[in-house]
Every structure is written in structure tokens, then in C-alpha cells.
Design a protein around this motif. Structure first.
Motif, short mmCIF file in Angstrom:
data_model
loop_
_atom_site.label_atom_id
_atom_site.label_comp_id
_atom_site.label_asym_id
_atom_site.label_seq_id
_atom_site.Cartn_x
_atom_site.Cartn_y
_atom_site.Cartn_z
N GLN A 1 -8.53 5.22 3.87
CA GLN A 1 -9.46 6.34 4.03
C GLN A 1 -9.44 7.19 2.76
OE1 GLN A 1 -6.98 6.87 7.48
NE2 GLN A 1 -8.72 7.66 8.60
N ASP A 2 -10.51 7.92 2.55
CA ASP A 2 -10.64 8.82 1.40
C ASP A 2 -10.29 8.13 0.07
OD1 ASP A 2 -11.43 10.62 3.22
OD2 ASP A 2 -9.70 11.95 3.06
N GLN A 3 -9.26 8.65 -0.61
CA GLN A 3 -8.88 8.12 -1.93
C GLN A 3 -8.47 6.64 -1.87
OE1 GLN A 3 -4.68 9.50 -2.78
NE2 GLN A 3 -5.36 11.30 -1.68
N LEU A 4 -8.14 6.16 -0.67
CA LEU A 4 -7.69 4.77 -0.54
C LEU A 4 -8.79 3.84 -0.02
CD1 LEU A 4 -4.08 5.20 0.90
CD2 LEU A 4 -4.76 4.68 -1.45
N LYS A 5 -9.99 4.39 0.14
CA LYS A 5 -11.10 3.61 0.68
C LYS A 5 -11.33 2.34 -0.14
CE LYS A 5 -14.70 5.29 3.34
NZ LYS A 5 -15.49 6.44 3.63
N GLY A 6 -11.29 1.20 0.56
CA GLY A 6 -11.54 -0.08 -0.11
C GLY A 6 -10.36 -0.62 -0.91
N LYS A 7 -9.26 0.15 -0.96
CA LYS A 7 -8.14 -0.26 -1.84
C LYS A 7 -6.96 -0.88 -1.11
CE LYS A 7 -9.24 3.09 -5.39
NZ LYS A 7 -9.03 4.48 -5.79
N ILE A 8 -6.83 -0.53 0.17
CA ILE A 8 -5.69 -1.09 0.92
C ILE A 8 -6.17 -1.70 2.23
CG2 ILE A 8 -4.01 0.57 -0.03
CD1 ILE A 8 -4.10 2.01 2.75
N LEU A 9 -5.32 -2.54 2.81
CA LEU A 9 -5.53 -3.02 4.18
C LEU A 9 -4.31 -2.60 4.97
CD1 LEU A 9 -6.82 -6.71 3.87
CD2 LEU A 9 -8.14 -4.69 4.58
N ARG A 10 -4.55 -2.14 6.20
CA ARG A 10 -3.43 -1.73 7.05
C ARG A 10 -3.34 -2.66 8.25
NH1 ARG A 10 -4.29 3.71 8.95
NH2 ARG A 10 -6.51 3.26 8.67
N ILE A 11 -2.17 -3.26 8.41
CA ILE A 11 -1.94 -4.22 9.48
C ILE A 11 -0.95 -3.61 10.47
CG2 ILE A 11 -1.13 -6.57 9.99
CD1 ILE A 11 -1.46 -6.93 6.79
N GLY A 12 -1.36 -3.50 11.73
CA GLY A 12 -0.50 -2.89 12.74
C GLY A 12 0.48 -3.90 13.32
N HIS A 13 1.68 -3.43 13.65
CA HIS A 13 2.69 -4.31 14.26
C HIS A 13 3.03 -3.90 15.68
CE1 HIS A 13 2.79 -5.83 10.31
NE2 HIS A 13 3.49 -4.85 9.78
N MET A 14 2.34 -2.91 16.21
CA MET A 14 2.61 -2.47 17.58
C MET A 14 1.64 -3.18 18.52
SD MET A 14 2.78 1.52 16.47
CE MET A 14 1.29 1.25 15.54
N GLY A 15 1.91 -3.09 19.81
CA GLY A 15 1.04 -3.75 20.78
C GLY A 15 1.56 -5.13 21.12
N PHE A 16 0.77 -5.86 21.88
CA PHE A 16 1.20 -7.19 22.32
C PHE A 16 0.69 -8.22 21.31
CE2 PHE A 16 0.70 -11.11 24.79
CZ PHE A 16 1.97 -11.21 25.32
N ILE A 17 1.59 -8.69 20.43
CA ILE A 17 1.20 -9.64 19.38
C ILE A 17 2.22 -10.78 19.31
CG2 ILE A 17 0.47 -9.90 16.95
CD1 ILE A 17 0.59 -6.77 16.77
N PRO A 18 1.91 -11.92 19.93
CA PRO A 18 2.82 -13.07 19.81
C PRO A 18 2.91 -13.48 18.32
CG PRO A 18 1.16 -13.46 21.51
CD PRO A 18 0.74 -12.23 20.77
#
Ligand SMILES: *Cc1c(COP(=O)(O)O)cnc(C)c1O
Length: 378
Positions: free
Chosen positions: A325-342
Motif C-alpha cells: 500500500q502507499d509507498q509500497l504499491k506494486g513493490k511487494i507481495l504479502r503472503i499470509g500464513h494464518m488460517g487453514f492452509i495445508p
């Protein structure tokens, strides 16, 4: 769409299959002995997740409502607060505090950079009138985890200053024992580590905070924790209870505590270690200096349009990640590790990510499926 879709955002998250079933149960009224039992048990179990001797509360709001509760209950208009701002959620909390007439001094950190405790100490020494210090445990917009234990130790030396923590992507994701780390107000959220839909926030206050809650002159109604406390005594919530969500929470908490909190933390940590390992194997870097285990933020090569890549991953490969978001728009990807993920889903994710990289001419070093499987066998 539904079976192949992979929700790997740092909230909302993929729901636990058992949660899905419970959400489909017929409605019961909240003022019944059946629901009373569910509520009482959930509140007690939640307290164990907070690791506190104080009462924990379930609020019918998103996480931000819990953040508001942490401000309006123990603070009074005109109070000076010190806000550690290291990303979007820190900005939101500071703005919220200003909205309620609090006088905010910000410590603005460069996004993704490690917090230097001396900065906070200097501010506290300069101005002993701060009634609270606000900090994210994990600033989800950059994936950084802040040194909450050290901050708690430092702030506890100031008898008139509360330590208020937005632990929305920490509570239930990694250890953050409220009492032991001297936290005075903490908030968690259902759509992060609890594998539930969005719609509940969780809060608890220390004894030090309760003294202020009694004395506070802040106008409050919906989030008046004194009324919630009173209602909980009779097995009720202050307003209508979100029955379906609390029923699902009740199951999650029982399951989580039966397996052990540490076990739950380890599952999330394993996804995080796997991701961080293979992000590096691809030749990419993490964004934050002190990364959280609840999500990974990776830096894209400068020639890649991250917004387009993210949309492509979603539309073509049915994977939802978050961008910057904002200054990081288009520059990073955020991958979540919470939730149900086999873990299987993580392997598929890395294969599809590489496919998308090829489609976008991103340069990376290839990672084979058997390398990932071998890592999982270790
Ligand atoms: C998700 C999140 C929030 C809360 O957002 P809501 O949309 O109100 O649930 C607040 N702080 C952090 C650090 C978060 O990750």
C-alpha cells in the motif's frame, strides 16, 4: 472456483472446514442457556489464549473496533499518547486516537526497519506525561514484528503509562503472553489466526488499565467495556451476540487449546519458514528486517508491476495474495500464513507463483517441486 481458490492473504483467511460446518447450523437465540454456556466457555478459553489473569472480551466488530475499544476505555480526551507508526495500521491507530481528542506524538519508523528501543525510551524520558504507548505487534502492511516483550518491560517502569498493543496478526499466531510481557491492553481479530470470518475482535485490559477505565472521562457507548463486563457476568453480551461467529470461535478455541497453543504457533511458523526459505531460493528478498511468522512480505524485482502480477495471480491462477500500500504499491507481495492452509497448498502456490513469474518475465532461480517436498520431509 471454490475448490481451486487459494486465499493466502494476511486476513481474511481460509476458514477451517469445521468452522464452515458450524456456520451453517440453525440459529439459536442468544438469550438462552445453550448460548450462555457457549459464551462462558469461549470467554474463559479466550483468556487462556491472551495468557492473562484478567477477563477477556469478545466484541461484535472488526479488528479496528477492538483498537477503538483500547483507546476509548482507559484514556480521556486531552491525554497525551505516544504512537509508534511503522505502516498503515500504525497510521490508522494514530488517526483514530486524534479523532478521540488524544494528543498524539508519533515515532515514525521507516517502513520495514527494525524498531530501536532507545527511540521510545528517549521520548518517555523527555515527556513523562504520556498516558499510553501504542504499537502494532505485527505491522501487517510490511510484515514486521516489533519487540513487544522489550517494550513492555520498558513501559512498565512508567506507572502512569499504559502499553496498548494491536496484536491482530499476533494473537493466536505466535507467542504474545499478555501478563508476562506487561501489556496493558491488547486486541486480536477473528479473521486472522483464528481461522474465522471477519466480524469479531477480542480485547483484554490489565489491572493498571482498569484503574484508568474507572476514571476515564471519554464518551463511549458501543465499546463501553464496563457494560460489556457487567453483561458477561450474567452470561450475556452487551448487545445481540453474533451467535454463529461465537459458536465457531468456541470450537476453534477448544480445538486450539486441546492441541496446545504452541502446536498452533508451530503450524503457522512452518508455513512461514517454508515460504521464507523458498522466497530466498527463488532469489528474492524479504521486505522487513524483523519478519513476523504470521505473514511474509517479499520484494519484487524493480521492473515488475506488482499490481498487475497480483491481479494476474488472482484471475488466472486463483490465488489471492496482498500487494503493498502507499509507498509500497506494486513493490511487494504479502503472503499470509494464518488460517487453514495445508502444506500441499503452499507447494502448489510456489509452483503457480513461478508460472506467473514466467508469464511476467520476472527473473528468478527456479525451485523444483521435489526440492519443496524434500524440505517438508525434513
Ligand atoms: C487486519 C488488521 C487490523 C484490523 O482490520 P479490520 O479490517 O478492522 O479487521 C488492524 N491491525 C492489524 C495489524 C491488522 O493486521
Amino acid at each position: 472456483m471454490e475448490t481451486d481458490y487459494s486465499l493466502l492473504a494476511p486476513g481474511p483467511v481460509n476458514l477451517h472446514p469445521e468452522v464452515l460446518k458450524i456456520l451453517g447450523l440453525p440459529m439459536i437465540h442468544h438469550r438462552t442457556p445453550f448460548f450462555e454456556e457457549i459464551l462462558r466457555r469461549s470467554l474463559l478459553n479466550l483468556q487462556r489464549v491472551f495468557q492473562t489473569q484478567e477477563q477477556a472480551f469478545i466484541l461484535p466488530s472488526t479488528g479496528s473496533g477492538g483498537m477503538e475499544s483500547l483507546l476509548v476505555n482507559p484514556l480521556s480526551p486531552g491525554d497525551e499518547v505516544l504512537a509508534i507508526v511503522s505502516g498503515k495500521f500504525g497510521e490508522r491507530w494514530s488517526k483514530m486516537a486524534q479523532t478521540f481528542g488524544l494528543r498524539v506524538t508519533e515515532i515514525n519508523l521507516e517502513w520495514g526497519k527494525k524498531l530501536d528501543l532507545a527511540l521510545v525510551e528517549k521520548e518517555l524520558q523527555k515527556n513523562s506525561k504520556f498516558k499510553a504507548v501504542l504499537c502494532q505487534a505485527c505491522e501487517t502492511s510490511t510484515g514486521i514484528a516489533h519487540p513487544i516483550q522489550d517494550l513492555g518491560g520498558l513501559i512498565s517502569n512508567y506507572p502512569d503509562t499504559l502499553f496498548l498493543v494491536d496484536a491482530i496478526t499476533a494473537l493466536g499466531a505466535y507467542p504474545i503472553p499478555m501478563d508476562m510481557w506487561k501489556i496493558d491492553g491488547m486486541v486480536g481479530g477473528s479473521q486472522k489466526a483464528f481461522m474465522l470470518p471477519t466480524g469479531l475482535s477480542f480485547v483484554s485490559f490489565s489491572k493498571k488499565a482498569w484503574k484508568k477505565i474507572e476514571a476515564s472521562t471519554m464518551p463511549r457507548f458501543y465499546f463501553d467495556i464496563r457494560r460489556e463486563k457487567k453483561a458477561n457476568l450474567t452470561g450475556e453480551t452487551f448487545f445481540s451476540s453474533p451467535v454463529s461467529l461465537i459458536r465457531a470461535l468456541d470450537w476453534v478455541l477448544q480445538d486450539l487449546l486441546a492441541r496446545g497453543l504452541d502446536h498452533h504457533f508451530k503450524i503457522i511458523e512452518k508455513r512461514s519458514l517454508f515460504t521464507k526459505h523458498f522466497v530466498h531460493a527463488l532469489g528474492l528478498q524479504q521486505f522487513s528486517e524483523t519478519p513476523s511468522t504470521s505473514l511474509t512480505a517479499l520484494v519484487l524485482p524493480p521492473n515488475v508491476d506488482g499490481q498487475k502480477l497480483r491481479a494476474h495471480l488472482e484471475q488466472t491462477h486463483l490465488i489471492t495474495l496482498m500487494g503493498g500500500q502507499d509507498q509500497l504499491k506494486g513493490k511487494i507481495l504479502r503472503i499470509g500464513h494464518m488460517g487453514f492452509i495445508p502444506m500441499e497448498e503452499m507447494v502448489t502456490f510456489f509452483l503457480k507463483l513461478q508460472k506467473a513469474f514466467r508469464e511476467f518475465n520476472v527473473s528468478y532461480s527456479g525451485v523444483q517441486e521435489d526440492e519443496m517436498r524434500a524440505w517438508l520431509q525434513k
